[in-house]
Design a protein around this motif. Structure first.
Motif, PDB file in Angstrom:
ATOM      1  N   SER A  10       0.941  -1.142  -0.111  1.00  0.00           N
ATOM      2  CA  SER A  10       0.082  -0.022   0.111  1.00  0.00           C
ATOM      3  C   SER A  10       1.032   1.182  -0.024  1.00  0.00           C
ATOM      4  CB  SER A  10      -0.857   0.102   1.230  1.00  0.00           C
ATOM      5  OG  SER A  10      -0.033  -0.223   2.359  1.00  0.00           O
ATOM      6  N   ARG A  11       0.390   2.156  -0.603  1.00  0.00           N
ATOM      7  CA  ARG A  11       1.090   3.642  -0.537  1.00  0.00           C
ATOM      8  C   ARG A  11       0.004   4.701  -0.006  1.00  0.00           C
ATOM      9  NH1 ARG A  11       0.713   6.427  -5.526  1.00  0.00           N
ATOM     10  NH2 ARG A  11      -0.575   5.160  -7.130  1.00  0.00           N
ATOM     11  N   ASN A  12       0.671   5.643   0.439  1.00  0.00           N
ATOM     12  CA  ASN A  12      -0.044   6.908   1.078  1.00  0.00           C
ATOM     13  C   ASN A  12       0.130   8.208   0.082  1.00  0.00           C
ATOM     14  OD1 ASN A  12      -1.161   5.278   2.972  1.00  0.00           O
ATOM     15  ND2 ASN A  12       0.653   5.641   4.496  1.00  0.00           N
ATOM     16  N   ALA A  13       1.383   8.242  -0.469  1.00  0.00           N
ATOM     17  CA  ALA A  13       1.839   9.390  -1.193  1.00  0.00           C
ATOM     18  C   ALA A  13       1.092   9.407  -2.642  1.00  0.00           C
ATOM     19  CB  ALA A  13       3.249   9.511  -1.493  1.00  0.00           C
ATOM     20  N   GLU A  14       0.508  10.549  -2.927  1.00  0.00           N
ATOM     21  CA  GLU A  14      -0.240  10.791  -4.178  1.00  0.00           C
ATOM     22  C   GLU A  14       0.535  11.744  -5.086  1.00  0.00           C
ATOM     23  OE1 GLU A  14      -2.489   8.662  -5.280  1.00  0.00           O
ATOM     24  OE2 GLU A  14      -3.058   7.847  -3.315  1.00  0.00           O
ATOM     25  N   GLY A  15       0.167  11.993  -6.225  1.00  0.00           N
ATOM     26  CA  GLY A  15       0.582  13.062  -6.851  1.00  0.00           C
ATOM     27  C   GLY A  15       1.841  12.522  -8.145  1.00  0.00           C
ATOM     28  N   LYS A  16       1.935  13.500  -9.069  1.00  0.00           N
ATOM     29  CA  LYS A  16       3.105  13.284  -9.938  1.00  0.00           C
ATOM     30  C   LYS A  16       4.662  13.058  -9.262  1.00  0.00           C
ATOM     31  CE  LYS A  16       0.924  15.413 -13.786  1.00  0.00           C
ATOM     32  NZ  LYS A  16       0.945  16.278 -14.733  1.00  0.00           N
ATOM     33  N   GLY A  17       4.799  13.840  -8.222  1.00  0.00           N
ATOM     34  CA  GLY A  17       6.015  13.770  -7.666  1.00  0.00           C
ATOM     35  C   GLY A  17       6.218  12.541  -6.904  1.00  0.00           C
ATOM     36  N   ALA A  18       5.146  12.101  -6.205  1.00  0.00           N
ATOM     37  CA  ALA A  18       5.368  10.801  -5.561  1.00  0.00           C
ATOM     38  C   ALA A  18       5.595   9.689  -6.561  1.00  0.00           C
ATOM     39  CB  ALA A  18       4.082  10.513  -4.661  1.00  0.00           C
ATOM     40  N   LEU A  22       8.753   6.950  -6.908  1.00  0.00           N
ATOM     41  CA  LEU A  22       8.610   5.417  -6.971  1.00  0.00           C
ATOM     42  C   LEU A  22       9.294   4.951  -7.963  1.00  0.00           C
ATOM     43  CD1 LEU A  22       4.940   4.716  -6.172  1.00  0.00           C
ATOM     44  CD2 LEU A  22       6.787   4.243  -4.660  1.00  0.00           C
ATOM     45  N   ARG A  23       9.066   5.574  -9.252  1.00  0.00           N
ATOM     46  CA  ARG A  23       9.780   4.973 -10.392  1.00  0.00           C
ATOM     47  C   ARG A  23      11.310   4.815 -10.362  1.00  0.00           C
ATOM     48  NH1 ARG A  23       5.485   8.445 -12.870  1.00  0.00           N
ATOM     49  NH2 ARG A  23       3.632   7.009 -13.288  1.00  0.00           N
ATOM     50  N   HIS A  24      11.854   6.182  -9.721  1.00  0.00           N
ATOM     51  CA  HIS A  24      13.317   6.279  -9.511  1.00  0.00           C
ATOM     52  C   HIS A  24      13.861   5.128  -8.665  1.00  0.00           C
ATOM     53  CE1 HIS A  24      14.281   9.557 -11.887  1.00  0.00           C
ATOM     54  NE2 HIS A  24      13.479  10.507 -11.444  1.00  0.00           N
ATOM     55  N   GLN A  86      11.578   1.032 -22.288  1.00  0.00           N
ATOM     56  CA  GLN A  86      10.914  -0.093 -21.810  1.00  0.00           C
ATOM     57  C   GLN A  86      10.569  -0.102 -20.438  1.00  0.00           C
ATOM     58  OE1 GLN A  86      13.393  -3.416 -22.939  1.00  0.00           O
ATOM     59  NE2 GLN A  86      12.613  -3.744 -24.802  1.00  0.00           N
ATOM     60  N   LEU A  87       9.258   0.853 -20.232  1.00  0.00           N
ATOM     61  CA  LEU A  87       9.205   1.083 -18.771  1.00  0.00           C
ATOM     62  C   LEU A  87       7.542   1.076 -18.919  1.00  0.00           C
ATOM     63  CD1 LEU A  87      11.316   4.053 -17.908  1.00  0.00           C
ATOM     64  CD2 LEU A  87      11.484   1.832 -16.944  1.00  0.00           C
ATOM     65  N   ILE A  88       7.213   0.519 -17.547  1.00  0.00           N
ATOM     66  CA  ILE A  88       5.514   0.552 -17.421  1.00  0.00           C
ATOM     67  C   ILE A  88       5.289   1.730 -16.510  1.00  0.00           C
ATOM     68  CG2 ILE A  88       3.589  -0.581 -16.447  1.00  0.00           C
ATOM     69  CD1 ILE A  88       5.027  -3.417 -17.434  1.00  0.00           C
ATOM     70  N   MET A  89       4.543   2.697 -16.830  1.00  0.00           N
ATOM     71  CA  MET A  89       4.404   3.895 -15.995  1.00  0.00           C
ATOM     72  C   MET A  89       3.252   3.671 -14.748  1.00  0.00           C
ATOM     73  SD  MET A  89       6.554   5.680 -17.499  1.00  0.00           S
ATOM     74  CE  MET A  89       6.390   7.206 -16.845  1.00  0.00           C
ATOM     75  N   HIS A  90       2.136   2.893 -15.167  1.00  0.00           N
ATOM     76  CA  HIS A  90       0.946   2.900 -14.142  1.00  0.00           C
ATOM     77  C   HIS A  90       0.180   1.752 -14.494  1.00  0.00           C
ATOM     78  CE1 HIS A  90      -2.773   4.019 -12.048  1.00  0.00           C
ATOM     79  NE2 HIS A  90      -1.975   4.490 -11.114  1.00  0.00           N
ATOM     80  N   LEU A  91      -0.491   1.261 -13.470  1.00  0.00           N
ATOM     81  CA  LEU A  91      -1.486  -0.121 -13.821  1.00  0.00           C
ATOM     82  C   LEU A  91      -2.829   0.118 -13.011  1.00  0.00           C
ATOM     83  CD1 LEU A  91       0.982  -3.144 -13.010  1.00  0.00           C
ATOM     84  CD2 LEU A  91       0.252  -2.330 -15.344  1.00  0.00           C
TER      85      LEU A  91
END
Length: 217
Positions: A10-18, A22-24, A86-91
């Protein structure tokens, strides 16, 4: 229960920055929704999802989504990929109710095409008009794919949706909408249609300007 388990947290942080952070960290932002529970934001290891995404089952099978040790059955509903990396951004995952019929798309597997009468005839093209179809069924009846046996496909033959052999408990919603929705799935025809010479010899007519001078007198 499905055979494939996806581990998540689970994650609580939202938004583009968060999501960027995560992706980094080689994690993938995702969401699970549906059922009686509220939508939940989660994160998943990118490498695990990337490997799973190379398999057909990831897109059409029930998945066991393990979120912090709590498992629930879901279907993949949406995947956002990077436009060139070759990256998945969101599911997006949807929760599944064992007692409620679901609608989803499954792949078509075409069998015995080369050994069919059409497949063994030179100059014939077998076209797959559809490669997936939408089905409706209870979760327990969900097939990973539908097989289309083309062993008897003849030259000029057409396989329609209504010709597909469906597993028990599986329906094609499109067929309930009327005959016009019973579309072609496979068509076998000659690659080059013989041209029909429709140009008949022109009838010789004598133009008025060519009329006999004697008739004019």
């Amino acid at each position: 229960m499905s055979e494939h388990t996806i581990k998540a947290a689970s994650r609580n942080a939202e938004g583009k920055g968060a999501s960027r952070r995560l992706r980094h960290a080689a994690q993938l932002p995702a969401i699970v929704y549906g059922g009686s529970a509220a939508p939940q934001s989660i994160q998943i290891e990118h490498e695990a999802i990337w490997l799973a995404s190379q398999h057909e089952w990831f897109y059409s099978s029930l998945l066991n989504l393990d979120i912090d040790g709590k498992v629930e059955q879901v279907l993949l509903r949406d995947m956002q990929r990077h436009p060139y990396k070759q990256l998945i951004m969101h599911l997006d995952f949807q929760r599944v109710d064992a007692n409620q019929a679901l609608r989803t798309k499954v792949q078509l597997h075409f069998l015995n095409q080369d050994s069919s009468p059409a497949g063994k005839t030179g100059g014939v093209v077998i076209m797959h008009e559809l490669t997936e179809v939408e089905i409706s069924c209870l979760p327990k009846d969900l097939p990973s794919a539908l097989e289309v046996d083309l062993a008897n496909l003849a030259v000029g033959g057409v396989v329609h949706l209504s010709d597909l052999t469906l597993p028990a408990g599986v329906e094609l919603p499109a067929l309930k909408l009327g005959k016009e929705h019973d579309v072609a799935v496979v068509v076998a025809k000659h690659g080059k249609e013989e041209a029909v010479d429709s140009a008949a010899p022109a009838t010789a007519e004598v133009p008025a300007t060519k009329a006999s001078k004697k008739d004019a007198k």
